[in-house]
Every structure is written in C-alpha cells, then in structure tokens.
Design a protein around this motif. Sequence first.
Motif, mmCIF file in Angstrom:
data_model
loop_
_atom_site.group_PDB
_atom_site.id
_atom_site.type_symbol
_atom_site.label_atom_id
_atom_site.label_comp_id
_atom_site.label_asym_id
_atom_site.label_seq_id
_atom_site.Cartn_x
_atom_site.Cartn_y
_atom_site.Cartn_z
ATOM 1 N N THR A 355 -28.434 -1.887 1.184
ATOM 2 C CA THR A 355 -28.774 -0.559 1.793
ATOM 3 C C THR A 355 -30.001 -0.341 2.454
ATOM 4 O O THR A 355 -31.093 -0.878 1.697
ATOM 5 C CB THR A 355 -28.728 0.308 0.707
ATOM 6 N N ALA A 356 -30.229 -0.074 3.622
ATOM 7 C CA ALA A 356 -31.548 0.027 4.273
ATOM 8 C C ALA A 356 -32.140 1.467 4.471
ATOM 9 O O ALA A 356 -33.157 1.705 4.779
ATOM 10 C CB ALA A 356 -31.279 -0.440 5.752
ATOM 11 N N ALA A 357 -31.464 2.360 4.380
ATOM 12 C CA ALA A 357 -31.995 3.920 4.444
ATOM 13 C C ALA A 357 -30.994 4.824 3.996
ATOM 14 O O ALA A 357 -29.857 4.590 3.446
ATOM 15 C CB ALA A 357 -31.970 3.978 6.181
ATOM 16 N N PHE A 358 -31.534 6.079 3.841
ATOM 17 C CA PHE A 358 -30.815 7.392 3.430
ATOM 18 C C PHE A 358 -30.879 8.167 4.356
ATOM 19 O O PHE A 358 -31.778 8.554 5.079
ATOM 20 C CB PHE A 358 -31.322 7.695 2.006
ATOM 21 N N TYR A 359 -29.605 8.793 4.469
ATOM 22 C CA TYR A 359 -29.429 10.054 5.358
ATOM 23 C C TYR A 359 -30.149 11.423 4.607
ATOM 24 O O TYR A 359 -29.485 11.336 3.707
ATOM 25 C CB TYR A 359 -28.028 10.373 5.838
ATOM 26 N N LYS A 360 -30.612 12.290 5.336
ATOM 27 C CA LYS A 360 -31.064 13.412 4.787
ATOM 28 C C LYS A 360 -30.707 14.692 5.874
ATOM 29 O O LYS A 360 -30.590 14.188 7.247
ATOM 30 C CB LYS A 360 -32.329 13.586 4.552
ATOM 31 N N SER A 361 -30.283 15.811 5.398
ATOM 32 C CA SER A 361 -29.891 16.831 6.322
ATOM 33 C C SER A 361 -31.292 17.368 7.082
ATOM 34 O O SER A 361 -32.363 16.945 6.520
ATOM 35 C CB SER A 361 -29.381 18.054 5.607
ATOM 36 N N PRO A 362 -31.192 18.022 8.220
ATOM 37 C CA PRO A 362 -32.482 18.570 8.819
ATOM 38 C C PRO A 362 -33.107 19.351 8.022
ATOM 39 O O PRO A 362 -34.391 19.361 8.431
ATOM 40 C CB PRO A 362 -31.707 19.822 9.746
ATOM 41 N N LEU A 363 -32.625 20.013 6.812
ATOM 42 C CA LEU A 363 -33.455 20.780 5.875
ATOM 43 C C LEU A 363 -34.086 19.780 4.900
ATOM 44 O O LEU A 363 -34.573 20.547 3.794
ATOM 45 C CB LEU A 363 -32.826 21.939 5.273
ATOM 46 N N ASP A 364 -34.096 18.670 4.920
ATOM 47 C CA ASP A 364 -34.568 17.650 4.263
ATOM 48 C C ASP A 364 -33.729 17.463 2.818
ATOM 49 O O ASP A 364 -34.279 17.235 1.645
ATOM 50 C CB ASP A 364 -36.146 17.928 3.572
ATOM 51 N N TYR A 365 -32.458 17.658 2.774
ATOM 52 C CA TYR A 365 -31.502 17.341 1.654
ATOM 53 C C TYR A 365 -30.998 16.157 1.544
ATOM 54 O O TYR A 365 -30.102 15.734 2.638
ATOM 55 C CB TYR A 365 -30.476 18.757 1.643
ATOM 56 N N ALA A 366 -31.317 15.477 0.730
ATOM 57 C CA ALA A 366 -30.589 14.191 0.564
ATOM 58 C C ALA A 366 -29.300 14.331 -0.256
ATOM 59 O O ALA A 366 -29.112 14.761 -1.415
ATOM 60 C CB ALA A 366 -31.631 13.397 -0.421
ATOM 61 N N PHE A 367 -28.227 14.063 0.499
ATOM 62 C CA PHE A 367 -26.784 14.032 -0.077
ATOM 63 C C PHE A 367 -26.073 13.071 -0.627
ATOM 64 O O PHE A 367 -24.938 13.128 -0.854
ATOM 65 C CB PHE A 367 -25.933 14.806 0.999
ATOM 66 N N ASP A 368 -26.906 11.840 -0.748
ATOM 67 C CA ASP A 368 -26.259 10.759 -1.113
ATOM 68 C C ASP A 368 -25.825 10.965 -2.689
ATOM 69 O O ASP A 368 -26.777 11.472 -3.647
ATOM 70 C CB ASP A 368 -27.291 9.642 -0.886
ATOM 71 N N LYS A 369 -24.452 10.498 -3.266
ATOM 72 C CA LYS A 369 -24.069 10.862 -4.390
ATOM 73 C C LYS A 369 -24.021 12.087 -5.030
ATOM 74 O O LYS A 369 -23.739 12.525 -5.960
ATOM 75 C CB LYS A 369 -24.802 10.107 -5.616
ATOM 76 N N VAL A 370 -24.296 13.047 -4.011
ATOM 77 C CA VAL A 370 -24.306 14.581 -4.244
ATOM 78 C C VAL A 370 -23.435 15.249 -3.399
ATOM 79 O O VAL A 370 -22.428 16.199 -3.907
ATOM 80 C CB VAL A 370 -25.779 15.110 -4.104
#
Length: 403
Positions: A355-370
């Motif tokens: 795993t090299a990175a995580f996606y986050k939404s435009p409003l800075d919401y990290a949605f991994d595992k959520v």
Amino acid sequence: MVALIAAACAFSLGFFVRGESQLLHSLGFVGAGITGDDKPAAQTQNANNSLGSRIAEVEKILDEDSVETYELDSATSALLEALATTADDPYMRYYTPLQYDELTRDVADTGSYSGVGVLFAEYNGRAYAVDVFDGSPAQQANVQEGDVVVAIDGNRDHDWTIAEVTTALKRSSGQDVVITWRHPASLDDTTGPEYTTTLACEDLSIPNIDIELIDGVGYIKLRQITQTSSKLMESAFRKLDAQGAIAYVIDVRDNPGGFLTQAVNIADLLLRSGTIVRIETQGADDTTKSATTNTTVTDKPVVVLVNGNTAASAEVLTAALQDNQRATVVGQNTLGKGSVQVTRELSFGGALRYTAAFYKSPLDYAFDKVGIMPDITVKLSETEDNQLAIALETAQNLASSES
C-alpha cells in the motif's frame, strides 16, 4: 611499588585490547558491553532498529562462523513472505520471479471479466465475487456475491488477490478450472463454509456500461472503471441528452473500482471546477487532482447510486461529486477501500506489492475502512430494486426544482 607497576601495566593493556573482541573473549571478558567501534550498548541497539541491519548482522555471523550454508533464493522468499505476513498492510505480498512473470504476462487485459462469469473485487488482500452474471457457469454452480476465493486448482497456500485470480482464469474456452470458495457472513468475516466448483471457462461478452432512458431520466450502469470508461461515459451522456434526458442516475453499485485516472476523468465530465481527489502518501503533502473547465458535458442534475460493494476509484468518483455538491448520493454506505496498492519490481527478481497511498475526498475525508455515507440511505428490498426507484425519483425531483 610492585602493586603500582601492576596497575600501570593493566591500565596500558586495557588501551591495547580495546575493540579487540576476540582477544577480550579469550581473556574471559564475555558480555562486557565493549564493542568493536566502542559504542555504548544503547547506541548499538538503536543502530539495529531496522530490518535490513538485523538481517545483515545475522548474515555476517553465518558467513563468518557457520559451518552450514543456505540457499539464497529460498531464504529470500521465506523472509519476504514472513515480512508480508507480519506487516500491518493486508495487501502486502511478495511475488517470486516466476509468480511475477505469470502475473504480468497479459498486463493490458487485467481487471477484466473472468471466463466463468464473475466480476471480482478485492478486500483486505482477498478476491471475492462482487457480481455473478446471469446464465454464466458460476451462476449455474450457485456461486454467490460476496463469496471469497480460497483456492484455484487446489492451490491454497496464500490469499488470492484479484490480479492473481484474473491471471489464473485466462484460459482457453471450454477449459475447466476448479475454484474453492468460502461463504462468509460479511467481508470482514474470516470464517464460513467452503465449497468447490468445477467451472468451464467461456468467452463472455458483458458490456461495461448499460444506458437507458427511464421516465425522462438517463440511467447509466457502470460495472467497473476500465481504461476506456471515461470515453464510454461521455458517449452515454451525449446519447441520453440527445434523447431528452432531464437528469442522470449513475449506478456504481457493485463497482469494484479500477483506474484512478478514469474515475478522475469521469468526474471531470460533470464538474466545472473544484478538487476531485486528494492522495495521501508517506511523508508528503497531499497530491490533489482538480477539475478542468473544458471537458464538462452536462450541467443537469445527477444522482449516484451506491452500495456496500462500491469500492476504490468508484468511491473516489462518488466522493468527488458529493463533496462538490454536484450529485446526490443514494443507497447504502460504500465499502471503504480507500487505499492504493502498487507492485514494484525488485532488482534481484520478483516484485513486492504494498500500500503506497490513501485516497481522501475533496473535503479531506479519509474513507478507507469507513466508506462514504449516502445523502439518502436506502436498504435494498428483497423483492424489488427500490434503491433504483428512489434514485430515479430523486433525479426527477432535482430536475423539477431547477426548471
């Protein structure tokens, strides 16, 4: 006087033997904490706070003192497989040179539909059936959505990733493949009954996009995000617009994601400005992808339809439209697969996936595992597609309020 001379000699001898570990050992100074470079024990321990330095220490001891030998490639495989097993990263995997060669043999076609009629996704490093197509060998064998691949042709010595499953199922039409499945209560469940199927591979032609005009609303079903998805989506919008669509429903239920660039391009078709996605990497500021102003195809209302199998870049698309207030999201909470895996070839052969990175939404919401929470939550009925019905109704209401 004799005592004074003896003490002076001992003092001088101490300078002579400092750093000579073999000599100190022969004199009985075992465990005295004196090292060759005269570093305190605490400093030496800190210097070994890396996997590489610890392995190097062991390798040096074996090379200098062991009367036995070891096979380098086998030792490398065992060490890296153990590292992948103990790491916090559930997607980490070491591929031997042979495995990596098989995995990359037909790289241009990876991520496509398998020849048994199953669309696969991946969760915590394990491939599972996200969709089973009507009339396919898998459906006839009663393979269910959510069933996890345990073994292919009897090989169950590792968790099967989506890339490995796709590669293993690239077979001639009519050739059989034996797949063992596990039927868990949920994707987080690591238990459940197992069953084995023998399936004949077939040449299946399943369109990645379906379009239909339903009561004035343009309905677009996007099964996964492939290398051509943005062009197909642009064509779909234009066709439905020509038919008089007043709004759109983009159905990404059971969409396992795919190419990030294509998800960004699809969002760009609907956004005139704003951030599309943020990408968090190790020790760096977030990288952002923003909309451009010259690719927008429509300003008409949009509804995105999601469920618990909407994952990865499909979640990126959903979050981009939701955070920019460009679409209303209907359905159920998405899967929460917001991590990015890369596979890097190693200089000594094989490759490492991690795993090299995580996606986050435009409003800075990290949605991994959520996951991403819909604006309108609708649980799917067992008797009808009420989620689609509410999505269409919502699209019609949005169009009416703008007219």
